[in-house]
Design a protein around this motif. Structure first.
Motif, short mmCIF file in Angstrom:
data_model
loop_
_atom_site.label_atom_id
_atom_site.label_comp_id
_atom_site.label_asym_id
_atom_site.label_seq_id
_atom_site.Cartn_x
_atom_site.Cartn_y
_atom_site.Cartn_z
N GLY A 127 0.80 -1.22 0.00
CA GLY A 127 0.00 0.00 0.00
C GLY A 127 0.83 1.27 0.00
N GLY A 128 1.98 1.26 0.70
CA GLY A 128 2.82 2.45 0.73
C GLY A 128 3.32 2.85 -0.64
N GLN A 129 3.56 1.88 -1.50
CA GLN A 129 3.98 2.19 -2.87
C GLN A 129 2.88 2.96 -3.60
OE1 GLN A 129 4.92 -1.07 -5.79
NE2 GLN A 129 3.52 0.16 -7.05
N VAL A 130 1.65 2.51 -3.48
CA VAL A 130 0.55 3.15 -4.19
C VAL A 130 0.29 4.56 -3.64
CG1 VAL A 130 -1.83 2.87 -4.98
CG2 VAL A 130 -0.43 0.85 -4.53
N ILE A 131 0.38 4.71 -2.32
CA ILE A 131 0.24 6.04 -1.72
C ILE A 131 1.30 6.98 -2.28
CG2 ILE A 131 0.37 7.37 0.42
CD1 ILE A 131 -0.55 4.79 1.89
N ALA A 132 2.56 6.53 -2.26
CA ALA A 132 3.66 7.38 -2.69
C ALA A 132 3.55 7.73 -4.17
CB ALA A 132 4.99 6.68 -2.40
N GLN A 133 3.23 6.75 -5.01
CA GLN A 133 3.13 7.03 -6.44
C GLN A 133 1.94 7.94 -6.75
OE1 GLN A 133 3.17 3.07 -8.21
NE2 GLN A 133 5.36 3.22 -8.61
N ALA A 134 0.84 7.76 -6.04
CA ALA A 134 -0.32 8.64 -6.25
C ALA A 134 0.02 10.07 -5.86
CB ALA A 134 -1.52 8.14 -5.45
N LEU A 135 0.81 10.23 -4.79
CA LEU A 135 1.23 11.57 -4.39
C LEU A 135 2.16 12.17 -5.43
CD1 LEU A 135 1.27 13.85 -2.34
CD2 LEU A 135 3.11 12.65 -1.13
N VAL A 136 3.04 11.36 -6.01
CA VAL A 136 3.90 11.84 -7.11
C VAL A 136 3.03 12.33 -8.27
CG1 VAL A 136 5.57 11.17 -8.87
CG2 VAL A 136 5.87 10.39 -6.50
N ALA A 137 2.04 11.52 -8.65
CA ALA A 137 1.18 11.88 -9.78
C ALA A 137 0.46 13.21 -9.51
CB ALA A 137 0.17 10.77 -10.04
N ALA A 138 -0.10 13.36 -8.31
CA ALA A 138 -0.78 14.61 -7.97
C ALA A 138 0.19 15.78 -7.99
CB ALA A 138 -1.44 14.48 -6.60
N SER A 139 1.39 15.58 -7.42
CA SER A 139 2.38 16.66 -7.35
C SER A 139 2.85 17.12 -8.72
CB SER A 139 3.59 16.19 -6.52
OG SER A 139 3.21 15.84 -5.21
N ARG A 140 2.87 16.20 -9.69
CA ARG A 140 3.32 16.55 -11.04
C ARG A 140 2.35 17.52 -11.74
NH1 ARG A 140 6.83 12.26 -13.04
NH2 ARG A 140 8.40 12.05 -11.38
N THR A 141 1.17 17.71 -11.18
CA THR A 141 0.18 18.61 -11.79
C THR A 141 0.03 19.92 -11.02
OG1 THR A 141 -1.75 17.77 -10.57
CG2 THR A 141 -1.09 16.57 -12.57
N VAL A 142 0.90 20.15 -10.03
CA VAL A 142 0.82 21.34 -9.17
C VAL A 142 2.12 22.11 -9.27
CG1 VAL A 142 0.51 22.14 -6.78
CG2 VAL A 142 -0.74 20.13 -7.58
N ALA A 143 2.04 23.43 -9.16
CA ALA A 143 3.24 24.27 -9.22
C ALA A 143 4.22 23.88 -8.12
CB ALA A 143 2.84 25.74 -9.08
N ASP A 144 5.52 24.00 -8.42
CA ASP A 144 6.57 23.58 -7.50
C ASP A 144 6.55 24.35 -6.19
OD1 ASP A 144 7.44 21.72 -9.32
OD2 ASP A 144 9.05 22.98 -10.12
N ASP A 145 5.99 25.58 -6.18
CA ASP A 145 5.98 26.38 -4.95
C ASP A 145 4.81 26.02 -4.04
OD1 ASP A 145 3.90 27.44 -6.42
OD2 ASP A 145 4.47 29.54 -6.11
N ARG A 146 4.08 24.93 -4.36
CA ARG A 146 2.97 24.47 -3.53
C ARG A 146 3.20 23.02 -3.10
NH1 ARG A 146 -2.68 27.28 -5.39
NH2 ARG A 146 -1.81 29.36 -5.79
N PRO A 147 3.94 22.81 -2.02
CA PRO A 147 4.13 21.43 -1.56
C PRO A 147 2.85 20.88 -0.95
CG PRO A 147 5.09 22.98 0.00
CD PRO A 147 4.66 23.79 -1.19
N PRO A 148 2.70 19.56 -0.89
CA PRO A 148 1.51 18.98 -0.27
C PRO A 148 1.55 19.16 1.24
CG PRO A 148 3.06 17.26 -0.84
CD PRO A 148 3.62 18.52 -1.41
N HIS A 149 0.40 19.41 1.83
CA HIS A 149 0.34 19.47 3.29
C HIS A 149 -0.52 18.34 3.86
CE1 HIS A 149 -3.81 21.06 3.76
NE2 HIS A 149 -3.56 21.64 2.60
N SER A 150 -1.36 17.71 3.02
CA SER A 150 -2.14 16.58 3.53
C SER A 150 -2.61 15.69 2.39
CB SER A 150 -3.35 17.07 4.33
OG SER A 150 -4.32 17.67 3.49
N LEU A 151 -2.87 14.43 2.74
CA LEU A 151 -3.49 13.50 1.80
C LEU A 151 -4.40 12.55 2.56
CD1 LEU A 151 -2.06 10.41 1.98
CD2 LEU A 151 -0.17 11.68 0.95
#
Length: 288
Positions: A38-62
């Motif tokens: 499950g940790g792999q899927v969480i991490a890859q999904a976060l990568v996918a979401a991050s690739r669509t957001v500006a670099d100056d906006r890090p994730p704060h929650s999922l």
């Protein structure tokens, strides 16, 4: 495989292939037997979401839900929905797909970095990682107590090292629903804050569910038990490095309805609370 190769393999698995706008594909790591970790899927999904957001906006929650068991033999496709980009926050939804069906979904929120009021719980006073036995050494010492069918998984080498303050073997007696575990990547990780966040998301799914099993003297290899993650939530509070020791402080306030509820606080070596985690998991006794 050498430590540097194992970490490089995980870093490579988190570098998703872009196959279309808002659509990504990720290969599977070596973690897991038949079903996906499950940790792999969480991490890859976060990568996918991050690739669509500006670099100056890090994730704060999922916040994520596991819907179906993942197939370790095929890649995972991640479909991202760009829900909103506001002045300070961006929100994304991700669906992980295998064999044409969703196996997992994730909602993530991203925020521009800003100053604000601060407080935190203090880190508990526990022995440092240097005073503790490595997880792999502990596992090798305990190997003669593990059923043959579970031994390969029990001894599997991982890109994340753990050192338990209480290295008690599952099924060796009931214990309080609490545990403190140091962890870090087993080799240096590139200087990319986004990568460190995604690797922490990967590691945050390890060991947490077992906290709710401790009072019930459960071993994950017990054929009478059905054990699986149901959901996962993670909040990032402060910068950190996943290749330096982090303390995972875990407790399980309640289990009921064949589900165990677990909480985790993750501190860096200096005592800064860098992330918080919650997870509910299935801990169901089956009729054999």
């Amino acid at each position: 495989m050498r430590p540097e190769e194992m970490v490089a393999d995980l870093v490579s698995a988190l570098d998703l292939e872009r196959i279309e706008e808002n659509l990504f594909r990720g290969r599977n790591t070596g973690e897991g037997f038949r079903r996906l970790f499950g940790g792999q899927v969480i991490a890859q999904a976060l990568v996918a979401a991050s690739r669509t957001v500006a670099d100056d906006r890090p994730p704060h929650s999922l916040h994520a839900y596991f819907m179906r068991e993942g197939d370790h033999s095929v890649p995972v496709v991640y479909q991202v929905e760009r829900d909103r980009d506001g002045k300070s926050f961006s929100t994304r939804r991700v669906i992980a797909i295998q064999h044409g069906r969703p196996i997992f979904n994730l909602a993530a929120s991203f925020q521009v970095e800003e100053k604000g009021l601060e407080h935190q719980f203090d880190m508990p006073d526990v022995p440092g990682p240097e005073a503790l036995i490595s997880d792999m050494e502990w596992r090798r010492q305990s190997a003669d107590q593990i059923p043959e069918a579970a031994l390969a998984r029990f001894l599997q080498e991982r890109p994340i090292e753990f050192r338990r303050v209480d290295p008690s073997l599952p099924g060796s007696g009931a214990r309080p629903p609490q545990q403190n575990i140091w962890f870090k990547a087993i080799a240096p990780v590139p200087d990319d804050a986004a990568l460190h966040r995604c690797m922490l998301a990967y590691a945050s799914d390890m060991t947490l569910l077992s906290t709710s099993e401790r009072p019930h003297n459960i071993a994950w290899w017990d054929e009478a038990m059905q054990i699986a993650s149901l959901d996962h939530a993670l909040w990032f509070h402060a910068p950190f490095r996943v290749d330096d020791w982090l303390l995972y402080v875990q407790d399980s306030p309640r289990s009921s309805g064949a589900r165990g509820f677990n909480r985790g606080l993750i501190y860096d070596r200096s005592g800064v609370l860098v992330a918080s985690v919650t997870q509910e998991g299935l801990i169901r006794k089956r009729d054999l």
